[in-house]
Design a protein around this motif. Structure first.
Motif, PDB file in Angstrom:
ATOM      1  N   ASN A 149      -4.287 -11.418  20.891  1.00 15.25           N
ATOM      2  CA  ASN A 149      -2.861 -11.074  20.930  1.00 15.25           C
ATOM      3  C   ASN A 149      -2.384 -10.998  19.487  1.00 15.25           C
ATOM      4  N   ALA A 150      -2.596  -9.843  18.865  1.00 18.63           N
ATOM      5  CA  ALA A 150      -2.284  -9.668  17.448  1.00 18.63           C
ATOM      6  C   ALA A 150      -0.969  -8.902  17.275  1.00 18.63           C
ATOM      7  N   PRO A 151      -0.110  -9.352  16.356  1.00 11.23           N
ATOM      8  CA  PRO A 151       1.204  -8.720  16.151  1.00 11.23           C
ATOM      9  C   PRO A 151       1.098  -7.481  15.256  1.00 11.23           C
ATOM     10  N   ILE A 152       0.737  -6.347  15.853  1.00  6.85           N
ATOM     11  CA  ILE A 152       0.489  -5.119  15.111  1.00  6.85           C
ATOM     12  C   ILE A 152       1.600  -4.095  15.372  1.00  6.85           C
ATOM     13  N   ILE A 153       2.054  -3.454  14.304  1.00 10.39           N
ATOM     14  CA  ILE A 153       2.997  -2.339  14.397  1.00 10.39           C
ATOM     15  C   ILE A 153       2.259  -1.059  14.004  1.00 10.39           C
ATOM     16  N   ARG A 154       2.408  -0.015  14.824  1.00 11.15           N
ATOM     17  CA  ARG A 154       1.872   1.306  14.464  1.00 11.15           C
ATOM     18  C   ARG A 154       3.023   2.164  13.944  1.00 11.15           C
ATOM     19  N   HIS A 155       2.795   2.836  12.817  1.00 11.60           N
ATOM     20  CA  HIS A 155       3.829   3.723  12.272  1.00 11.60           C
ATOM     21  C   HIS A 155       3.211   5.001  11.734  1.00 11.60           C
ATOM     22  N   THR A 156       3.789   6.126  12.117  1.00 13.34           N
ATOM     23  CA  THR A 156       3.382   7.429  11.588  1.00 13.34           C
ATOM     24  C   THR A 156       4.207   7.712  10.340  1.00 13.34           C
ATOM     25  N   MET A 157       3.558   7.775   9.195  1.00  9.00           N
ATOM     26  CA  MET A 157       4.245   7.920   7.912  1.00  9.00           C
ATOM     27  C   MET A 157       4.565   9.390   7.644  1.00  9.00           C
ATOM     28  N   THR A 158       5.794   9.629   7.156  1.00  7.38           N
ATOM     29  CA  THR A 158       6.233  10.977   6.862  1.00  7.38           C
ATOM     30  C   THR A 158       7.294  10.930   5.774  1.00  7.38           C
ATOM     31  N   SER A 159       7.947  12.049   5.536  1.00  9.66           N
ATOM     32  CA  SER A 159       8.992  12.152   4.514  1.00  9.66           C
ATOM     33  C   SER A 159      10.203  12.842   5.123  1.00  9.66           C
ATOM     34  N   ASN A 160      11.367  12.627   4.534  1.00 11.74           N
ATOM     35  CA  ASN A 160      12.559  13.327   5.012  1.00 11.74           C
ATOM     36  C   ASN A 160      12.879  14.547   4.160  1.00 11.74           C
ATOM     37  N   ALA A 161      11.993  14.902   3.260  1.00 14.24           N
ATOM     38  CA  ALA A 161      12.231  16.036   2.365  1.00 14.24           C
ATOM     39  C   ALA A 161      11.001  16.926   2.297  1.00 14.24           C
TER      40      ALA A 161
END
Length: 392
Positions: free
Chosen positions: A303-315
């Motif tokens: 039970n690992a506290p992992i966050i997945r995030h898709t990295m991008t830019s706003n420009a």
């Protein structure tokens, strides 16, 4: 050695490919983009073919005589498998899949089975008071979607045109707008009953209609969870679904789960790795095992506290680096761009998929949603933060 065709070359299918290779299969992959991860990794076993051309795909299957065909992480991949292998009992029929993949058909199914879902609103009903959402019935990744005031006819017409232009069949759908928290419920069916399942909280920081931040939810409301399980099994029995994955996106509003979309393909952006890193459960392997006729026993062991995030830019920039705003403990990073490559905003181009540890998953999730984790540096030295914070 048995041969397998994996009908996808995108990076999200990498965990599926790795499972098949570990199991000792001779794996071919199909797709028409030479730069895709699996096209490069498979080498001579890459088949350069646009798999939307079903007749050509069937010809190749007949020539190669693959023992098994496994879909990847695109809607088109599983639809082509269903059509090209219509006699294979490991796939639902295209007719059955239409009730899930086509948003208008799915709304009708939910209404028939008395499952809460946003209500379809005929175009002829406008002008109409309230907020509505207009979307293509058969597009993906948040394309062609608009939220509108039903009394603003100019926006109603513009939303309809936008949705139709993003639809392969030129069809749009208006429905009531349901506001609330978005989740996914990912389950494996055996004889139309839920065997294992995972609930994931999902958010959109860069594009309001495309998920980029998520984590496995352990403390989800048990009553809502039971309601979802019952509804999923009702759908499975009604449609006589074959064994395997079923993946639902739903919104909780005022304590009620509203079913938004259902698919039977493996979700993209390395969703499989989020489940694996968080729980130890080999999600990609379990998904693929149904298509190769294996009984694959994998368990949740951590039970690992992992966050997945898709990295991008706003420009609109050329990628140089990612600069983190504070210390971050990283589990894994999958790069998707090289230095100097162009980035289109609002998740049209992805820099990479990041898996990070979190002392408090909800707090870390909010930091990603508030764009307070990193910034993308580009060629002139400026920093472009991620997206705009909006609720899906």
């Amino acid at each position: 050695m048995k041969t397998v065709l994996l009908l996808d070359t995108g990076f999200s299918s990498l965990p599926i490919y790795n499972y098949l290779m570990r199991e000792g299969y001779h794996v071919h992959v199909m797709g028409n983009r030479a730069g895709d991860a699996l096209a490069q990794m498979a080498g001579p076993n890459w088949i350069d073919q646009d798999y939307s051309q079903i007749d050509r795909v069937q010809q190749i299957m007949d020539q190669k005589q693959f023992d098994f065909v496994v879909p990847g992480c695109t809607d088109l991949s599983i639809e082509v498998c269903q059509k090209a292998l219509s006699s294979c009992t490991r796939f639902d029929s295209p007719h059955i899949n239409q009730h899930l993949a086509d948003k208008e058909f799915f709304r009708r199914l939910c209404t028939q089975l008395k499952i809460p879902t946003p209500q379809k609103t005929p175009k002829e009903s406008f002008p109409l008071g309230g907020m509505f959402i207009c979307k293509p019935v058969d597009a993906y990744s948040g394309r062609g979607i608009s939220i509108i005031d039903g009394l603003d006819m100019a926006k109603v017409h513009a939303a309809d045109k936008r949705a139709q232009s993003a639809s392969p069949t030129n069809r749009s759908l208006f429905e009531t707008f349901v506001s609330g928290q978005l989740y996914s419920y990912s389950a494996f069916l055996t004889q139309k009953m839920v065997e294992e399942y995972f609930i994931v909280r999902e958010g959109s920081s860069a594009n309001p209609f495309a998920v980029d931040t998520s984590y496995v939810e352990e403390d989800f409301d048990i009553a809502i969870e039971n309601e979802i399980r019952t509804a999923i099994e009702k759908i499975a029995h009604h449609l006589q679904l074959v064994d395997g994955l079923i993946h639902l996106q739903f919104i909780v509003s005022d304590g009620c789960p509203y079913f938004i979309e259902v698919t039977r393909r493996c979700p993209g952006d390395l969703y499989a790795k989020l489940i694996e890193y968080s729980t130890g459960f080999d999600y990609a392997g379990k998904f693929a095992s149904y298509f190769v006729g294996e009984t694959y026993n994998t368990l949740s062991t951590i039970n690992a506290p992992i966050i997945r995030h898709t990295m991008t830019s706003n420009a609109q920039v050329h990628f140089e680096m990612v600069q983190f705003k504070h210390d971050l403990k990283i589990k894994a990073f999958y790069p998707l761009l090289g230095l100097g490559e162009p980035i289109a905003p609002q998740q049209k181009t992805r820099v990479g998929i990041l898996f990070s540890w979190a002392m408090d998953k909800n707090e870390c999730y909010q930091q990603y949603m508030n764009q307070d984790v990193y910034a993308v540096a580009h060629s002139n030295g400026d920093m472009a933060t991620v997206g705009s914070t909006q609720q899906k």
